[in-house]
Design an enzyme around this catalytic site. Structure first.
Site, PDB file in Angstrom:
ATOM      1  N   TYR A  10     104.326  64.765  20.273  1.00 39.08           N
ATOM      2  CA  TYR A  10     105.117  64.916  21.511  1.00 39.08           C
ATOM      3  C   TYR A  10     104.305  65.495  22.658  1.00 39.08           C
ATOM      4  CZ  TYR A  10     108.335  65.529  17.503  1.00 39.08           C
ATOM      5  OH  TYR A  10     108.977  65.428  16.305  1.00 39.08           O
ATOM      6  N   CYS A  63      90.283  62.616  11.442  1.00 40.04           N
ATOM      7  CA  CYS A  63      89.499  61.581  12.117  1.00 40.04           C
ATOM      8  C   CYS A  63      90.350  60.726  13.041  1.00 40.04           C
ATOM      9  CB  CYS A  63      88.793  60.740  11.074  1.00 40.04           C
ATOM     10  SG  CYS A  63      87.654  61.768  10.154  1.00 40.04           S
ATOM     11  N   GLU A  64      90.949  61.349  14.012  1.00 45.04           N
ATOM     12  CA  GLU A  64      91.710  60.648  15.050  1.00 45.04           C
ATOM     13  C   GLU A  64      91.564  61.450  16.329  1.00 45.04           C
ATOM     14  OE1 GLU A  64      95.720  59.418  14.660  1.00 45.04           O
ATOM     15  OE2 GLU A  64      95.544  59.103  12.496  1.00 45.04           O
ATOM     16  N   GLU A  83     124.567  74.406  15.580  1.00 43.13           N
ATOM     17  CA  GLU A  83     123.477  74.023  14.678  1.00 43.13           C
ATOM     18  C   GLU A  83     122.119  74.361  15.286  1.00 43.13           C
ATOM     19  OE1 GLU A  83     124.098  69.814  14.357  1.00 43.13           O
ATOM     20  OE2 GLU A  83     125.916  70.020  13.161  1.00 43.13           O
ATOM     21  N   PRO A  84     121.851  75.619  15.587  1.00 42.27           N
ATOM     22  CA  PRO A  84     120.564  75.959  16.200  1.00 42.27           C
ATOM     23  C   PRO A  84     119.434  75.876  15.180  1.00 42.27           C
ATOM     24  CG  PRO A  84     121.733  77.959  15.630  1.00 42.27           C
ATOM     25  CD  PRO A  84     122.669  76.818  15.283  1.00 42.27           C
ATOM     26  N   GLY A 114     119.837  72.453  19.945  1.00 40.55           N
ATOM     27  CA  GLY A 114     119.106  71.954  21.104  1.00 40.55           C
ATOM     28  C   GLY A 114     118.538  72.981  22.057  1.00 40.55           C
ATOM     29  N   TYR A 124     109.620  73.396  13.279  1.00 43.78           N
ATOM     30  CA  TYR A 124     109.027  72.059  13.210  1.00 43.78           C
ATOM     31  C   TYR A 124     107.510  72.133  13.043  1.00 43.78           C
ATOM     32  CZ  TYR A 124     113.702  71.087  14.928  1.00 43.78           C
ATOM     33  OH  TYR A 124     115.066  71.054  15.074  1.00 43.78           O
TER      34      TYR A 124
END
Ligand code: LLP
Length: 426
Positions: free
Chosen positions: A318, A343-344, A275-276, A240, A372
């Protein structure tokens, strides 16, 4: 010297010019720096040097490239996985099975079985039924699966709602009110070696306070479990830790995190597990892209790049900020929107942002894209799956191929009852 820096006016990754990478591999392409990876892995470890017994499990979801995982294994990291696919990657990269932790709220029986057969080190149980199924599968193999129970501390992580995991209404962990009773029932099961507690309240945390509040709750729960006669040897504190995506944005250092952990867990007498993900790989990668057009727009021009939301989904998903820098800055600035070819309207990386002035054909990077990034890529709009390159000093290698639309065509099929129509059409 920072891993991505300017030399003679051209951005380099370590000693390799981005221009060379683009000329050899094409764009878009993710570029990772070995030294940045190692530095972050070591910084996290150093930050936790005040914790006597610990296990570091890199959250594979942040970057599952096997070259990245292999480097992290070499730095002493195990893996935190959430699927059999991630297990396959971690093992293929040379990570030891007993250094792997299996998290995830929807592990299937097949995945639990595969993990037991592989000798995975720890299962983080998300609900009572999962523990019962795991115990049965383990007992059937004459095994006792080492496991911890993930609790939901009902703490607001203060991050984006889509990556918050520690509120009561989130799908993760068991409610603290029920956790003691569930723990007691699971601890009796033959196939389980239930040995502690896990927690993970969210990702991209800019502030340590919510983590501290959650860890305090874990501490009280561990004390209560011990009071009830359970032997607690392991506590998994999850990941986190956030990064500063925009200059000036606050983000905790590994040292501050380590000091907080050491203070809160002083009397716990357990092996602490971490858990990085993002903290280790985020700054070690950029997404290299080429400007396709600079298109007039209102009120700002649109810089249309050849990377899109399918290559880097975070801004669309996000509203995440990723810095944008020209590889060969022209010494001017412009205010622009930055968008991809999909196309968005959501395929927009930035709106009204001041950036290096760019023109058609210029190269540029999206920064802090090592976490990510490639792992969340898709082939939407029948675009190629984005490749990845690892740089080490003055060498670079492709560590994930560009999967082209032509290659993907091989996995497309017409139904047998229509197969002949293709010939008819063609
Ligand atoms: N452990 C567990 C159980 C997790 O669910 C996660 C992340 C981590 C560790 C690693 O968290 P980190 O240290 O990377 O913050 N796709 C989103 C992030 C999703 C995070 C999901 N879980 C993004 O691009 O921001």
């Amino acid at each position: 010297m920072p891993p991505f820096h300017s030399r003679d006016g051209v951005m380099h990754a370590e000693n390799v010019s981005m221009t060379d990478i683009a000329a050899t591999v094409g764009t878009p392409v993710y570029v990772y720096s070995t030294s940045a990876l190692r530095d972050a892995a070591r910084a996290f470890k150093t930050g936790l040097s005040c914790v006597p017994r610990k296990h570091l499990a890199f959250a594979v979801k942040a970057n599952p490239n096997i070259a990245v995982l292999q480097l992290l294994a070499e730095e002493g990291y195990g893996a935190d996985i959430v699927s059999a696919g991630e297990m396959t990657r971690a093992l293929a990269a040379g990570m030891r099975a007993d250094a792997i932790v299996f998290s995830g709220v929807g592990k299937t029986d097949r995945e639990l079985s595969a993990a037991l057969d592989a000798g995975i080190g720890q299962f983080n149980i998300e609900l009572e039924e999962e523990g019962i199924v795991l115990a049965k599968l383990a007992a059937g193999r004459n095994l006792r699966a080492s496991a911890v129970l993930r609790i939901n501390p009902d703490v607001d992580a203060g991050t984006h709602a889509k990556i918050s995991t520690g509120r009561r209404e989130n799908k993760f962990g068991v409610n603290l009110d029920d956790a003691g009773a569930i723990y007691a029932r699971l601890a009796k099961l033959e196939g389980l070696n239930l040995r502690g507690v896990a927690i993970h309240i969210g990702s991209q945390l800019a502030d340590l306070d919510p983590l501290e509040a959650a860890y305090e709750k874990v501490g009280r729960f561990v004390a209560a479990l011990r009071g009830a006669g359970h032997t607690i040897t392991h506590v998994d504190l999850g990941g986190g830790l956030g990064l500063s995506y925009r200059a000036g944005d606050p983000c905790p250092t590994a040292a501050a995190y380590g000091a907080m952990v050491a203070r809160v867990t002083r009397d716990w007498d357990v092996t602490l597990m971490f858990e990085p993900g993002r903290f280790i790989v985020g700054n070690a990668g950029v997404l290299l892209t080429e400007v396709v057009w600079v298109k007039p727009g209102a009120p700002h021009p649109y810089v249309i790049v050849d990377a899109a939301m399918n290559d880097l989904a975070r801004p669309a998903l996000y509203d995440a900020f990723h810095g944008f820098a020209a590889v060969h800055p022209r010494g001017r600035r412009m205010i622009a929107n930055i968008a991809g070819p999909v196309c968005e309207t959501g395929d927009t990386f930035a709106k009204g942002r001041e950036i290096d002035a760019v023109e058609r054909g210029d190269l540029a990077v999206f920064q802090t894209a090592g976490a990510y990034g490639a792992t969340m890529a898709s082939t939407y709009n029948c675009r190629a799956l984005v490749p990845e390159v690892l740089v080490d000093g003055d060498r670079f290698a492709i560590v994930a191929d560009r999967i082209t639309p032509e290659a993907m065509l091989v996995s497309q099929h017409l139904p047998f009852w229509r197969a002949r129509t293709l010939q008819a059409v063609g």
